[in-house]
Design an enzyme around this catalytic site. Structure first.
Site, PDB file in Angstrom:
ATOM      1  N   CYS A 148      37.604  33.058  37.145  1.00 31.10           N
ATOM      2  CA  CYS A 148      37.032  33.547  35.893  1.00 31.10           C
ATOM      3  C   CYS A 148      37.563  32.729  34.709  1.00 31.10           C
ATOM      4  O   CYS A 148      37.248  31.557  34.581  1.00 31.10           O
ATOM      5  CB  CYS A 148      37.296  35.047  35.731  1.00 31.10           C
ATOM      6  SG  CYS A 148      36.185  35.852  34.554  1.00 31.10           S
TER       7      CYS A 148
ATOM      8  N   HIS B  14      35.954  37.618  41.037  1.00 33.80           N
ATOM      9  CA  HIS B  14      37.160  38.420  41.237  1.00 33.80           C
ATOM     10  C   HIS B  14      37.075  39.090  42.613  1.00 33.80           C
ATOM     11  O   HIS B  14      36.002  39.474  43.068  1.00 33.80           O
ATOM     12  CB  HIS B  14      37.266  39.514  40.173  1.00 33.80           C
ATOM     13  CG  HIS B  14      37.528  39.003  38.802  1.00 33.80           C
ATOM     14  ND1 HIS B  14      38.741  38.487  38.416  1.00 33.80           N
ATOM     15  CD2 HIS B  14      36.726  38.943  37.706  1.00 33.80           C
ATOM     16  CE1 HIS B  14      38.693  38.126  37.143  1.00 33.80           C
ATOM     17  NE2 HIS B  14      37.476  38.383  36.693  1.00 33.80           N
TER      18      HIS B  14
END
Length: 529
Positions: A331, A451
């Site tokens: 991310c 994630h």
């Protein structure tokens, strides 16, 4: 019929509210009651995406797992994700409401009471018991006005309160007494039981103090919970996991402890594998020469990259990557590893910023947040065809540049190419047709928005196989997991089975430490089901 309710408040942050709440959720669920957690307002950078694409705090996800139910945003209707010391992104019912300074939020937070109560009422209709977690301390007298998360919420839903004190830090009797006495008489009356948490030693030595505090505040101590190692997800900023800095042998894995680190639970699986050392590092002197560097998610990518640039971590990571250390970003970490970060809409800081130059990627920040749980498949290299899954929480998109072949120039201002890095390509094909992530041909530099990518046993085992072989750490003599046999002696427990066992350990601890019959009495009796 409306649900029974009990609220867990604490004398301070990290007193064990989340821990006790999760334990009660598990205990009530094992007694046969439909149980749900609830926290009206959570301030955390560790968040999660629900099945319906809404964002919530991971503490309530953990508590929902303990209760054996699917997490929903109703369990955490307000999530504050700090972007600086004085401001946060405000998420209401799982969706971004906007960015607010702390004082502005303080002035307007009562406008969110209808959202809080609507979420609570939906849970009350669907469950037998609601276990509410407070935030910080109810005795933070500068924040008591128009409170919506501690005694203010307890009054709104007419909840009895259990007050938790942490004896491990010392001063537990003073903190319990002081907390009670700083409250208004009607608030004191809501506290129906005290809990002394994290106790080490002989209970007989503690007994006189228990009797004295009961006499002083006229509230019974409903239990003393011993300090016991139980592996459940923590709140982010105070997690003991983030304090691990020392190498303990085997595969050396380093997570960069960014100032605005988010979703560090992406990496807890490494802690549960024999032969792996997981460290969190925030300065060059502690970095050493690890085998794997993980750059995690962050709520402020540009500020945290500047922090790494100023303290020398960026330069050191680039040099280690050139020397063959594997570097992976997730991310915000993935965004940092690219060439350019552009923020035309002022989502973070505005303007353009040079990235680390480890990946041929340009990131453009956007106001609209991507929130989704999704599956995909590795599309290239030795892991080609391996399924992956996880969830995305990001504002912006990252594009692989057209010329994805690095030359022989040395890095200078962060935009330079890494010498000998080789050819890059898109890493993952997502189920909705989108590409995700970038990886080099040697599989030593990579990034993704997913994630939870390591939570999938199949990919994790193959990833670890590659690292163990690359750094000559073990022999080909054992399998890694029952679900996905690996070549090397790295054992990964089945995460669902592992978590269920830890939640049962937690419930056993709670049930033998607390007077559960007294707690049912405080709630007005057991639910009629």
């Amino acid at each position: 019929m409306k649900a029974k309710v009990i609220m867990v408040q604490g004398t301070m942050s990290n007193s064990g509210k989340s821990f006790i709440t999760a334990g009660l959720c598990r205990a009530f669920a094992r007694d046969g009651y439909r149980t749900t957690p609830f926290k009206s307002q959570n301030m955390a950078l560790n968040s999660y995406i629900t099945k319906d694409g809404l964002e919530m705090g991971r503490a309530q996800v953990m508590q929902a797992e303990a209760a054996g139910i699917e997490p929903t945003a109703d369990m955490n209707p307000i999530l504050l994700k700090p972007t600086s010391h004085t401001g946060s992104q405000v998420i209401v019912n799982g969706r971004v409401r906007g960015q607010m300074k702390a004082m502005d939020y303080f002035r307007h937070k009562t406008e969110l009471i209808p959202d809080i109560m609507a979420a609570y009422e939906r849970l009350s209709e669907a469950y037998d018991i609601i276990v509410i977690e407070g935030a910080g301390s109810p005795a933070e007298i500068n924040l008591k006005e128009n409170d919506i998360v501690n005694m203010g919420l307890a009054k709104m839903v007419d909840a009895p309160v259990l007050l938790v004190g942490d004896i491990d830090r010392g001063g537990v009797f003073a903190s319990l007494y002081g907390t009670v006495k700083l409250l208004e008489p009607e608030e004191q009356a809501r506290i129906r039981g005290l809990i002394i948490n994290k106790f080490r030693g002989d209970p007989a030595i503690l007994a006189p103090g228990v009797q004295m505090i009961e006499d002083l505040v006229n509230i019974p101590v409903v239990g003393v919970v011993p300090m016991e190692k139980i592996d459940i997800d923590d709140e982010d900023s105070l997690s003991e996991h983030l304090l691990a800095e020392e190498m303990t042998g085997g595969l050396d894995v380093v997570v960069i402890r960014l100032p605005h680190i988010s979703n560090f639970t992406d990496f807890t699986v490494f802690e549960r594998v024999e032969g792996v050392s997981l460290r969190y590092v925030d300065r060059v002197s502690k970095l050493g020469s690890p085998h794997l560097i993980l750059i995690p998610g962050t709520k402020n990518t540009m500020a945290d990259l500047r922090w790494m640039r100023n303290n020398g971590l960026e330069e050191k990571i680039i040099r280690l990557s050139r020397d063959g250390v594997t570097v992976m970003g997730i991310c915000g970490g993935y965004q940092m590893m690219g060439n350019i970060l552009s923020d035309p809409e002022g989502v973070e800081e505005g303007g353009r910023m040079a990235g680390m130059g480890l990946l041929p990627v340009e990131t453009n920040f956007r106001e609209e947040k991507v929130r989704t749980r999704i599956r995909g498949e590795i599309r290239c290299g030795s892991w080609s065809g391996c399924p992956v899954e996880g969830y995305e929480i990001h504002m912006g998109d990252s594009r692989l540049e057209d010329d994805a072949v690095y030359g022989n120039d040395s890095p200078s201002d962060g935009l330079g190419r890494i010498s000998g890095a080789g050819e890059f390509s898109t890493w993952i094909s997502l189920a909705d047709g989108r590409p995700d992530g970038v990886i080099n041909r040697e599989e030593t530099v990579m990034g993704t928005y997913l994630h939870g990518i390591f939570d999938d046993g199949g990919f994790f085992v193959r990833f670890m196989d590659t690292l163990m072989e690359r750094y000559h750490l073990t022999e080909k003599n054992e399998v890694a997991s029952e679900q996905s046999p690996g070549k090397y002696a790295v054992r990964r427990p089945d995460m669902k089975t592992y978590k269920e066992a830890e939640y049962d350990k937690l419930a056993n601890l709670i049930c033998r430490s607390l007077d559960m019959e007294k707690i049912y009495e405080i709630m007005g009796g057991k639910p009629n089901v």
